[in-house]
Motif scaffolding. Sequence first.
Motif, PDB file in Angstrom:
ATOM      1  N   TYR A   5       0.855  -1.180   0.000  1.00  0.00           N
ATOM      2  CA  TYR A   5       0.000   0.000   0.000  1.00  0.00           C
ATOM      3  C   TYR A   5       0.890   1.227   0.000  1.00  0.00           C
ATOM      4  O   TYR A   5       2.106   1.147   0.239  1.00  0.00           O
ATOM      5  N   GLY A   6       0.272   2.378  -0.284  1.00  0.00           N
ATOM      6  CA  GLY A   6       1.008   3.632  -0.312  1.00  0.00           C
ATOM      7  C   GLY A   6       0.131   4.773   0.164  1.00  0.00           C
ATOM      8  O   GLY A   6      -1.045   4.591   0.521  1.00  0.00           O
ATOM      9  N   VAL A   7       0.688   5.957   0.160  1.00  0.00           N
ATOM     10  CA  VAL A   7      -0.045   7.137   0.611  1.00  0.00           C
ATOM     11  C   VAL A   7      -1.235   7.374  -0.317  1.00  0.00           C
ATOM     12  O   VAL A   7      -1.108   7.368  -1.542  1.00  0.00           O
ATOM     13  N   GLY A   8      -2.414   7.578   0.280  1.00  0.00           N
ATOM     14  CA  GLY A   8      -3.628   7.802  -0.485  1.00  0.00           C
ATOM     15  C   GLY A   8      -4.464   6.566  -0.712  1.00  0.00           C
ATOM     16  O   GLY A   8      -5.611   6.677  -1.178  1.00  0.00           O
ATOM     17  N   ASP A   9      -3.951   5.383  -0.378  1.00  0.00           N
ATOM     18  CA  ASP A   9      -4.712   4.153  -0.556  1.00  0.00           C
ATOM     19  C   ASP A   9      -5.718   3.977   0.571  1.00  0.00           C
ATOM     20  O   ASP A   9      -5.486   4.409   1.706  1.00  0.00           O
ATOM     21  N   SER A  10      -6.821   3.323   0.255  1.00  0.00           N
ATOM     22  CA  SER A  10      -7.825   2.963   1.262  1.00  0.00           C
ATOM     23  C   SER A  10      -7.575   1.519   1.675  1.00  0.00           C
ATOM     24  O   SER A  10      -7.675   0.604   0.847  1.00  0.00           O
ATOM     25  N   VAL A  11      -7.246   1.310   2.952  1.00  0.00           N
ATOM     26  CA  VAL A  11      -6.807   0.002   3.407  1.00  0.00           C
ATOM     27  C   VAL A  11      -7.579  -0.418   4.648  1.00  0.00           C
ATOM     28  O   VAL A  11      -8.185   0.399   5.348  1.00  0.00           O
ATOM     29  N   ASP A  12      -7.514  -1.714   4.896  1.00  0.00           N
ATOM     30  CA  ASP A  12      -8.062  -2.323   6.108  1.00  0.00           C
ATOM     31  C   ASP A  12      -6.927  -3.090   6.759  1.00  0.00           C
ATOM     32  O   ASP A  12      -6.490  -4.123   6.238  1.00  0.00           O
ATOM     33  N   LEU A  13      -6.428  -2.575   7.886  1.00  0.00           N
ATOM     34  CA  LEU A  13      -5.310  -3.187   8.593  1.00  0.00           C
ATOM     35  C   LEU A  13      -5.755  -3.872   9.879  1.00  0.00           C
ATOM     36  O   LEU A  13      -4.954  -4.060  10.787  1.00  0.00           O
ATOM     37  N   GLY A  14      -7.009  -4.257   9.946  1.00  0.00           N
ATOM     38  CA  GLY A  14      -7.526  -4.851  11.170  1.00  0.00           C
ATOM     39  C   GLY A  14      -8.445  -3.873  11.856  1.00  0.00           C
ATOM     40  O   GLY A  14      -9.548  -3.594  11.381  1.00  0.00           O
TER      41      GLY A  14
ATOM     42  N   ARG B 252      -5.802   7.390   8.492  1.00  0.00           N
ATOM     43  CA  ARG B 252      -6.878   8.274   8.922  1.00  0.00           C
ATOM     44  C   ARG B 252      -8.213   7.567   8.687  1.00  0.00           C
ATOM     45  O   ARG B 252      -8.556   7.236   7.550  1.00  0.00           O
ATOM     46  N   ASP B 253      -8.974   7.327   9.771  1.00  0.00           N
ATOM     47  CA  ASP B 253     -10.226   6.593   9.626  1.00  0.00           C
ATOM     48  C   ASP B 253     -11.358   7.516   9.197  1.00  0.00           C
ATOM     49  O   ASP B 253     -11.164   8.719   8.988  1.00  0.00           O
ATOM     50  N   LEU B 254     -12.558   6.938   9.069  1.00  0.00           N
ATOM     51  CA  LEU B 254     -13.707   7.693   8.559  1.00  0.00           C
ATOM     52  C   LEU B 254     -14.112   8.822   9.493  1.00  0.00           C
ATOM     53  O   LEU B 254     -14.601   9.866   9.048  1.00  0.00           O
ATOM     54  N   ASN B 255     -13.904   8.657  10.784  1.00  0.00           N
ATOM     55  CA  ASN B 255     -14.270   9.674  11.774  1.00  0.00           C
ATOM     56  C   ASN B 255     -13.191  10.732  11.969  1.00  0.00           C
ATOM     57  O   ASN B 255     -13.343  11.603  12.824  1.00  0.00           O
ATOM     58  N   GLY B 256     -12.101  10.646  11.228  1.00  0.00           N
ATOM     59  CA  GLY B 256     -11.035  11.627  11.337  1.00  0.00           C
ATOM     60  C   GLY B 256      -9.926  11.266  12.299  1.00  0.00           C
ATOM     61  O   GLY B 256      -8.978  12.042  12.451  1.00  0.00           O
ATOM     62  N   GLY B 257     -10.033  10.121  12.962  1.00  0.00           N
ATOM     63  CA  GLY B 257      -8.979   9.708  13.884  1.00  0.00           C
ATOM     64  C   GLY B 257      -7.745   9.223  13.147  1.00  0.00           C
ATOM     65  O   GLY B 257      -7.847   8.545  12.117  1.00  0.00           O
ATOM     66  N   LEU B 258      -6.575   9.580  13.671  1.00  0.00           N
ATOM     67  CA  LEU B 258      -5.310   9.183  13.061  1.00  0.00           C
ATOM     68  C   LEU B 258      -4.728   8.005  13.831  1.00  0.00           C
ATOM     69  O   LEU B 258      -4.443   8.114  15.020  1.00  0.00           O
ATOM     70  N   TRP B 259      -4.548   6.891  13.134  1.00  0.00           N
ATOM     71  CA  TRP B 259      -3.998   5.679  13.730  1.00  0.00           C
ATOM     72  C   TRP B 259      -2.510   5.599  13.419  1.00  0.00           C
ATOM     73  O   TRP B 259      -2.084   5.800  12.274  1.00  0.00           O
TER      74      TRP B 259
ATOM     75  N   GLY C 113       5.544  -3.854  12.263  1.00  0.00           N
ATOM     76  CA  GLY C 113       5.715  -5.228  12.700  1.00  0.00           C
ATOM     77  C   GLY C 113       4.439  -5.863  13.209  1.00  0.00           C
ATOM     78  O   GLY C 113       4.363  -7.101  13.321  1.00  0.00           O
ATOM     79  N   GLU C 114       3.434  -5.058  13.536  1.00  0.00           N
ATOM     80  CA  GLU C 114       2.161  -5.584  14.041  1.00  0.00           C
ATOM     81  C   GLU C 114       1.121  -5.765  12.945  1.00  0.00           C
ATOM     82  O   GLU C 114       0.018  -6.231  13.217  1.00  0.00           O
ATOM     83  N   ILE C 115       1.443  -5.414  11.712  1.00  0.00           N
ATOM     84  CA  ILE C 115       0.506  -5.569  10.595  1.00  0.00           C
ATOM     85  C   ILE C 115       0.625  -6.994  10.074  1.00  0.00           C
ATOM     86  O   ILE C 115       1.639  -7.376   9.489  1.00  0.00           O
ATOM     87  N   LEU C 116      -0.410  -7.785  10.305  1.00  0.00           N
ATOM     88  CA  LEU C 116      -0.401  -9.187   9.903  1.00  0.00           C
ATOM     89  C   LEU C 116      -1.080  -9.415   8.561  1.00  0.00           C
ATOM     90  O   LEU C 116      -0.749 -10.361   7.851  1.00  0.00           O
ATOM     91  N   ARG C 117      -2.053  -8.584   8.204  1.00  0.00           N
ATOM     92  CA  ARG C 117      -2.726  -8.722   6.915  1.00  0.00           C
ATOM     93  C   ARG C 117      -3.214  -7.361   6.474  1.00  0.00           C
ATOM     94  O   ARG C 117      -3.475  -6.476   7.293  1.00  0.00           O
ATOM     95  N   VAL C 118      -3.303  -7.194   5.159  1.00  0.00           N
ATOM     96  CA  VAL C 118      -3.666  -5.904   4.567  1.00  0.00           C
ATOM     97  C   VAL C 118      -4.718  -6.148   3.488  1.00  0.00           C
ATOM     98  O   VAL C 118      -4.557  -7.036   2.642  1.00  0.00           O
ATOM     99  N   ARG C 119      -5.782  -5.370   3.538  1.00  0.00           N
ATOM    100  CA  ARG C 119      -6.743  -5.341   2.427  1.00  0.00           C
ATOM    101  C   ARG C 119      -6.681  -3.955   1.803  1.00  0.00           C
ATOM    102  O   ARG C 119      -6.983  -2.957   2.448  1.00  0.00           O
ATOM    103  N   ASN C 120      -6.282  -3.921   0.549  1.00  0.00           N
ATOM    104  CA  ASN C 120      -6.119  -2.657  -0.162  1.00  0.00           C
ATOM    105  C   ASN C 120      -7.247  -2.521  -1.179  1.00  0.00           C
ATOM    106  O   ASN C 120      -7.381  -3.348  -2.088  1.00  0.00           O
ATOM    107  N   ASP C 121      -8.053  -1.483  -1.010  1.00  0.00           N
ATOM    108  CA  ASP C 121      -9.174  -1.233  -1.921  1.00  0.00           C
ATOM    109  C   ASP C 121      -8.806  -0.294  -3.053  1.00  0.00           C
ATOM    110  O   ASP C 121      -9.706   0.146  -3.786  1.00  0.00           O
ATOM    111  N   SER C 122      -7.530   0.007  -3.232  1.00  0.00           N
ATOM    112  CA  SER C 122      -7.125   1.038  -4.184  1.00  0.00           C
ATOM    113  C   SER C 122      -6.259   0.511  -5.314  1.00  0.00           C
ATOM    114  O   SER C 122      -5.811   1.309  -6.140  1.00  0.00           O
TER     115      SER C 122
END
Length: 328
Positions: free
Chosen positions: A164-173, A190-197, A202-211
């Motif tokens: 993934y890269g900057v600007g992609d819509s992802v699901d990291l858990g 940045r989630d839908l409510n504006g919160g920055l995660w 090292g804690e990312i086990l799976r990635v879903r990239n919608d972009s």
Amino acid sequence: MAYVPDRSTFDASAPTASALPDWARDHVTTLIGVPLRIVLIVIGVVLVRMVAKRAITRVVQRILQPAEHEREPGRRPGRGPAVLHRDRNRARERRARTIGSVLSSIVSVVLFAVAVAMVLDQIGIALGPLLASAGVVGLAIGFGAQSLVADYLSGMLIMIEDQYGVGDSVDLGEAVGEVEHVGLRLTHVRDLNGGLWHIRNGEILRVRNDSQEWARAVLDVAVAYEADLDEVYRVLEEAGRSLREDPAYKGTLLEDPSVWGVQSLDVDKVVVRLAVRTAPLQQWAVTRELRRRVKDGLDAADIEIPYPQRAAWLRNDDASDGASAASG
């Protein structure tokens, strides 16, 4: 009587004016040779780094060049294949620049370490004990910062593999949203409510990239059991065809919408699925517009959209009282 100092009180090892040329001749290697070799080492490292960076730049440019089978003549802009072509070029460019940046950093670190080791050797500092001490310290740091090493290695693999890269819509858990920053140690989402995660790589086990490359808009339409399914199919196909021909959505839909059929049979409704492949990150807008057009089409065809039904039990207190009196 004036005091005359004894010559024996002077340091015999200190060079006098007459002995200065002899001392300089004896230490000419230290005065000129060592600094000269250090300067040559620095110049050599700089030249090697310039050559390496130029080679890395050529590799990146070669990766950015599209393959021969991807150069299709007569490609019309704005159609589906062109959208996929642009997205693949964007992914290739991002991957190439990431690889080039990582390789440049590795080359710089390696050359700097080699230069420092060579300079220390010229100065006369023994490298054996220094390397042994550095190894012990590195081993201790490695045991104490295993998670940090894992974060950096994972971040490097994420960049090289272009997950993934900057600007992609992802699901990291737990973190779902738009990527704002990708580093070697942290990823910011940045989630839908504006919160920055802030997620450690090292804690990312799976990635879903919608972009990446393409997406799919899926719309489930519920109709009553009394509805004619052939008529429902016709309404859905017309709604999808009208959206496909709309100039405002030119290049957004990569194919004609298709009715997949009956998705499920529920207690009070029949669910029919409509799907279409779209450009990345456009599936939600397409789904909303499809839902509006399907609603208008169903209303025009007088097809009922069911609503949840609830069974109600009515109790007649007068009848129950009369039955109790008769039995008594």
